[in-house]
Design a protein around this motif. Structure first.
Motif, mmCIF file in Angstrom:
data_model
loop_
_atom_site.group_PDB
_atom_site.id
_atom_site.type_symbol
_atom_site.label_atom_id
_atom_site.label_comp_id
_atom_site.label_asym_id
_atom_site.label_seq_id
_atom_site.Cartn_x
_atom_site.Cartn_y
_atom_site.Cartn_z
ATOM 1 N N GLN A 1 6.889 -0.551 -2.385
ATOM 2 C CA GLN A 1 7.969 -1.708 -1.572
ATOM 3 C C GLN A 1 8.154 -2.674 -2.702
ATOM 4 O O GLN A 1 9.152 -3.411 -2.423
ATOM 5 C CB GLN A 1 6.861 -1.839 -0.471
ATOM 6 C CG GLN A 1 6.711 -0.787 0.505
ATOM 7 C CD GLN A 1 5.727 -1.189 1.869
ATOM 8 O OE1 GLN A 1 5.302 -2.439 1.782
ATOM 9 N NE2 GLN A 1 5.544 -0.313 2.642
ATOM 10 N N ARG A 2 6.984 -3.188 -3.430
ATOM 11 C CA ARG A 2 7.153 -4.304 -4.224
ATOM 12 C C ARG A 2 8.390 -4.298 -5.225
ATOM 13 O O ARG A 2 7.817 -3.171 -6.139
ATOM 14 C CB ARG A 2 5.699 -4.811 -4.877
ATOM 15 C CG ARG A 2 5.863 -5.991 -5.772
ATOM 16 C CD ARG A 2 6.110 -7.282 -5.219
ATOM 17 N NE ARG A 2 5.718 -8.396 -6.149
ATOM 18 C CZ ARG A 2 6.069 -9.643 -5.799
ATOM 19 N NH1 ARG A 2 6.690 -9.919 -4.706
ATOM 20 N NH2 ARG A 2 6.033 -10.450 -6.587
ATOM 21 N N GLU A 3 9.165 -5.182 -5.306
ATOM 22 C CA GLU A 3 10.258 -4.938 -6.404
ATOM 23 C C GLU A 3 10.098 -6.121 -7.215
ATOM 24 O O GLU A 3 9.946 -7.280 -6.980
ATOM 25 C CB GLU A 3 11.646 -4.941 -5.691
ATOM 26 C CG GLU A 3 11.873 -3.727 -4.878
ATOM 27 C CD GLU A 3 13.165 -3.447 -4.386
ATOM 28 O OE1 GLU A 3 14.083 -4.319 -4.929
ATOM 29 O OE2 GLU A 3 13.506 -2.494 -3.765
ATOM 30 N N GLN A 4 10.208 -5.569 -8.431
ATOM 31 C CA GLN A 4 10.540 -6.668 -9.734
ATOM 32 C C GLN A 4 11.567 -6.052 -10.558
ATOM 33 O O GLN A 4 11.557 -4.957 -10.908
ATOM 34 C CB GLN A 4 9.112 -7.024 -10.358
ATOM 35 C CG GLN A 4 8.175 -7.837 -9.577
ATOM 36 C CD GLN A 4 8.506 -9.259 -9.342
ATOM 37 O OE1 GLN A 4 8.211 -10.154 -10.138
ATOM 38 N NE2 GLN A 4 9.149 -9.618 -8.147
ATOM 39 N N PHE A 5 12.100 -7.105 -11.324
ATOM 40 C CA PHE A 5 13.175 -6.623 -12.324
ATOM 41 C C PHE A 5 14.244 -5.476 -11.809
ATOM 42 O O PHE A 5 14.501 -4.561 -12.275
ATOM 43 C CB PHE A 5 12.388 -6.031 -13.484
ATOM 44 C CG PHE A 5 11.476 -7.098 -14.010
ATOM 45 C CD1 PHE A 5 11.960 -7.862 -14.791
ATOM 46 C CD2 PHE A 5 10.176 -6.662 -14.055
ATOM 47 C CE1 PHE A 5 10.979 -8.872 -15.324
ATOM 48 C CE2 PHE A 5 9.166 -7.528 -14.530
ATOM 49 C CZ PHE A 5 9.724 -8.650 -15.172
ATOM 50 N N GLY A 6 14.387 -5.640 -10.352
ATOM 51 C CA GLY A 6 15.566 -4.891 -9.687
ATOM 52 C C GLY A 6 14.928 -3.569 -9.297
ATOM 53 O O GLY A 6 15.867 -2.735 -8.794
ATOM 54 N N ARG A 7 13.625 -3.244 -9.258
ATOM 55 C CA ARG A 7 13.276 -1.884 -8.544
ATOM 56 C C ARG A 7 11.588 -1.857 -8.576
ATOM 57 O O ARG A 7 10.891 -2.754 -8.686
ATOM 58 C CB ARG A 7 13.731 -0.846 -9.879
ATOM 59 C CG ARG A 7 12.815 -1.073 -11.077
ATOM 60 C CD ARG A 7 13.076 0.224 -12.191
ATOM 61 N NE ARG A 7 12.344 0.072 -13.417
ATOM 62 C CZ ARG A 7 12.161 0.988 -14.118
ATOM 63 N NH1 ARG A 7 12.149 2.097 -13.875
ATOM 64 N NH2 ARG A 7 11.683 0.633 -15.512
ATOM 65 N N PRO A 8 11.339 -1.025 -7.430
ATOM 66 C CA PRO A 8 10.060 -0.958 -7.173
ATOM 67 C C PRO A 8 9.040 -0.797 -8.205
ATOM 68 O O PRO A 8 9.318 -0.253 -9.381
ATOM 69 C CB PRO A 8 9.772 0.323 -6.143
ATOM 70 C CG PRO A 8 11.022 0.663 -5.747
ATOM 71 C CD PRO A 8 12.172 0.084 -6.955
ATOM 72 N N ILE A 9 7.928 -1.660 -8.190
ATOM 73 C CA ILE A 9 7.095 -1.576 -9.443
ATOM 74 C C ILE A 9 6.384 -0.358 -9.778
ATOM 75 O O ILE A 9 6.060 -0.270 -11.071
ATOM 76 C CB ILE A 9 6.093 -2.762 -9.367
ATOM 77 C CG1 ILE A 9 5.079 -2.634 -8.316
ATOM 78 C CG2 ILE A 9 6.700 -4.088 -9.238
ATOM 79 C CD1 ILE A 9 4.182 -3.411 -8.231
ATOM 80 N N GLU B 1 -8.531 -1.447 -10.036
ATOM 81 C CA GLU B 1 -7.067 -1.277 -10.444
ATOM 82 C C GLU B 1 -6.187 -1.457 -9.387
ATOM 83 O O GLU B 1 -5.076 -1.973 -9.662
ATOM 84 C CB GLU B 1 -6.931 0.322 -10.874
ATOM 85 C CG GLU B 1 -7.762 0.858 -12.034
ATOM 86 C CD GLU B 1 -6.731 0.969 -13.304
ATOM 87 O OE1 GLU B 1 -5.852 0.354 -13.400
ATOM 88 O OE2 GLU B 1 -7.339 1.701 -14.242
ATOM 89 N N GLY B 2 -6.589 -1.200 -8.074
ATOM 90 C CA GLY B 2 -5.731 -1.689 -7.062
ATOM 91 C C GLY B 2 -5.410 -3.185 -6.922
ATOM 92 O O GLY B 2 -4.409 -3.628 -6.826
ATOM 93 N N MET B 3 -6.409 -3.844 -7.220
ATOM 94 C CA MET B 3 -6.285 -5.514 -7.206
ATOM 95 C C MET B 3 -5.328 -5.833 -8.532
ATOM 96 O O MET B 3 -4.442 -6.586 -8.202
ATOM 97 C CB MET B 3 -7.650 -6.110 -7.293
ATOM 98 C CG MET B 3 -7.759 -7.617 -7.441
ATOM 99 S SD MET B 3 -9.225 -8.190 -7.732
ATOM 100 C CE MET B 3 -9.687 -8.302 -5.746
ATOM 101 N N GLN B 4 -5.519 -5.287 -9.669
ATOM 102 C CA GLN B 4 -4.836 -5.429 -10.886
ATOM 103 C C GLN B 4 -3.408 -5.136 -10.419
ATOM 104 O O GLN B 4 -2.352 -5.922 -10.713
ATOM 105 C CB GLN B 4 -5.267 -4.758 -12.009
ATOM 106 C CG GLN B 4 -4.478 -5.135 -13.203
ATOM 107 C CD GLN B 4 -5.061 -6.420 -13.660
ATOM 108 O OE1 GLN B 4 -6.172 -7.052 -13.342
ATOM 109 N NE2 GLN B 4 -4.043 -7.022 -14.590
ATOM 110 N N MET B 5 -2.990 -4.044 -9.845
ATOM 111 C CA MET B 5 -1.532 -3.769 -9.774
ATOM 112 C C MET B 5 -1.178 -4.469 -8.772
ATOM 113 O O MET B 5 0.324 -4.630 -8.723
ATOM 114 C CB MET B 5 -1.503 -2.216 -9.270
ATOM 115 C CG MET B 5 -1.867 -1.359 -10.562
ATOM 116 S SD MET B 5 -1.341 0.550 -10.155
ATOM 117 C CE MET B 5 -2.976 1.145 -9.540
#
Length: 381
Positions: free
Chosen positions: A267-275, A335-339
């Motif tokens: 769901q999270r988008e950055q740079f125009g697309r989902p990460i 890893e989840g926290m980092q992402m």
């Protein structure tokens, strides 16, 4: 959940718990309400409801009101409760205690304790001490005969759920033998017994564990569980259950953390697309999914081996399951926290709570270092 090793009834059980979890704890607001705004990790009210559904007594023999089901069924119940975010962590120690009474309790103890557990009574264990954690043979909390009863003096620590438990399964020193492991005895101690004081320990995860102080605490003769001075052998026969329960707990926590981070990166988008579409994250997600599948299969496999021969102790296999699952849960949550970036660290989201739970999982019930040492010894090292 992998269904390769589950029959139709077990799949239906998992589905029922998932449906219950979605209805009762599907939103952050619901989870906050059950946990006193996340200050507690065990809700007595919700625990009573899952007990009424028969899930707490999954392994308790039918003659005491339980389902009399397998260790694999137990793993499914515990895994799905944790994956569903149900604040019922007391189920873990309760199942471990139930196994001890089933093996070593007197007829009256089995009737009272196993019946109570099926009815929703949470239980706790008091074994570790300030000077004795991994080295159980160094326990010094002492129970001395006094007439037809016992008097207990000493301190226990890191007792999970003692503040809401109905009884404490105490391991105390009652004698000395040729080895340091001889002379230990199990006792049943109702919470509220005069001479016993329970004090909470503040931890990274809030109020989870406790110190217990015994000062001239008097117990009747029938408080002994099993045989006097044979506590060590009784403990070792319970390792299959203890470590499988803990593996199932951390498997569920890891699965929940994975589900949460997977939903986030979609769901999270950055740079125009989902990460999640960026290779750096997509590959990390793929690795975690693979590790989790390995953990499921290992846990289920070991559970099936225990079911096939309930009286055989499997030190290598249960230690491998506990080690692999808890270390993987730590990796998944970190890893989840980092992402998730800052959101993974914020208390608004569940990930930071997943991290706290997973970190503790590599310590209690025998640390990862102890599990590796046991595995090494079974390999002749």
């Amino acid at each position: 959940m992998s269904t390769l090793q589950l029959n139709d009834e077990q799949r239906a059980l998992a589905a029922a718990i998932r449906d219950f979890s979605r209805k009762e704890c599907g939103t952050r607001e619901q989870r906050a309400a059950w946990t006193n705004d996340f200050k507690d990790n065990h809700s007595p009210e919700l625990y009573q409801r899952i007990a009424d559904l028969g899930w707490v007594g999954v392994t308790v023999p039918a003659e005491y009101g339980g389902a009399g089901s397998s260790m694999l069924d137990m793993c499914v119940v515990v895994e799905e409760c944790m994956r569903g975010g149900l604040p019922v962590v007391g189920i873990a120690t309760t199942i471990i205690v139930a196994a001890a009474y089933e093996r070593y309790g007197s007829a009256q103890q089995k009737k009272e304790m196993l019946g109570g557990i099926v009815g929703g009574a949470p239980e706790s264990v008091a074994m570790s001490e300030p000077g004795a954690g991994s080295d159980v043979g160094s326990l010094s909390c002492r129970a001395v005969r006094d007439g037809d009863g016992w008097v207990v003096n000493g301190q226990k620590t890191w007792c999970s759920g003692a503040h809401y438990a109905k009884h404490i399964l105490l391991v105390a020193r009652t004698g000395r033998g040729a080895t340091k492991h001889e002379g230990l005895t199990m006792f049943r101690v109702p919470t509220g017994t005069p001479g016993m004081e329970i004090r909470g320990i503040d931890t990274l995860g809030g109020r989870e564990v406790n110190d217990i102080f015994f000062t001239d605490c008097r117990l009747p003769a029938d408080a002994v569980v099993g045989t006097v001075d044979a506590g060590w052998s009784q403990l070792t026969t319970g390792l299959n259950v203890e470590r499988l329960v803990l593996a199932a707990v951390l498997l569920g926590i890891a699965e929940r953390a994975f589900d949460d981070v997977l939903a986030y990166v979609k769901q999270r988008e950055q740079f125009g697309r989902p990460i999640g579409t960026f290779q750096a994250l997509r590959h990390r997600i793929a690795d975690l999914a693979t590790e989790l599948e390995c953990c499921r299969l290992l846990t289920y496999h070991v559970a099936q081996r225990v079911d096939a021969d309930p009286h055989r102790i499997l030190p290598q296999e249960v230690s491998m399951a506990k080690l692999k699952v808890t270390e993987t849960a730590k990796r998944v949550t970190l890893e989840g926290m980092q992402m998730m970036g800052g959101y993974g660290y914020a208390s608004e989201y569940d990930m930071e709570r997943h991290v706290r739970s997973a970190l503790a999982g590599t310590i209690y019930g025998g640390s990862s270092e102890i599990q590796r040492d046991i595995i090494g010894k079974t390999l002749g090292l």
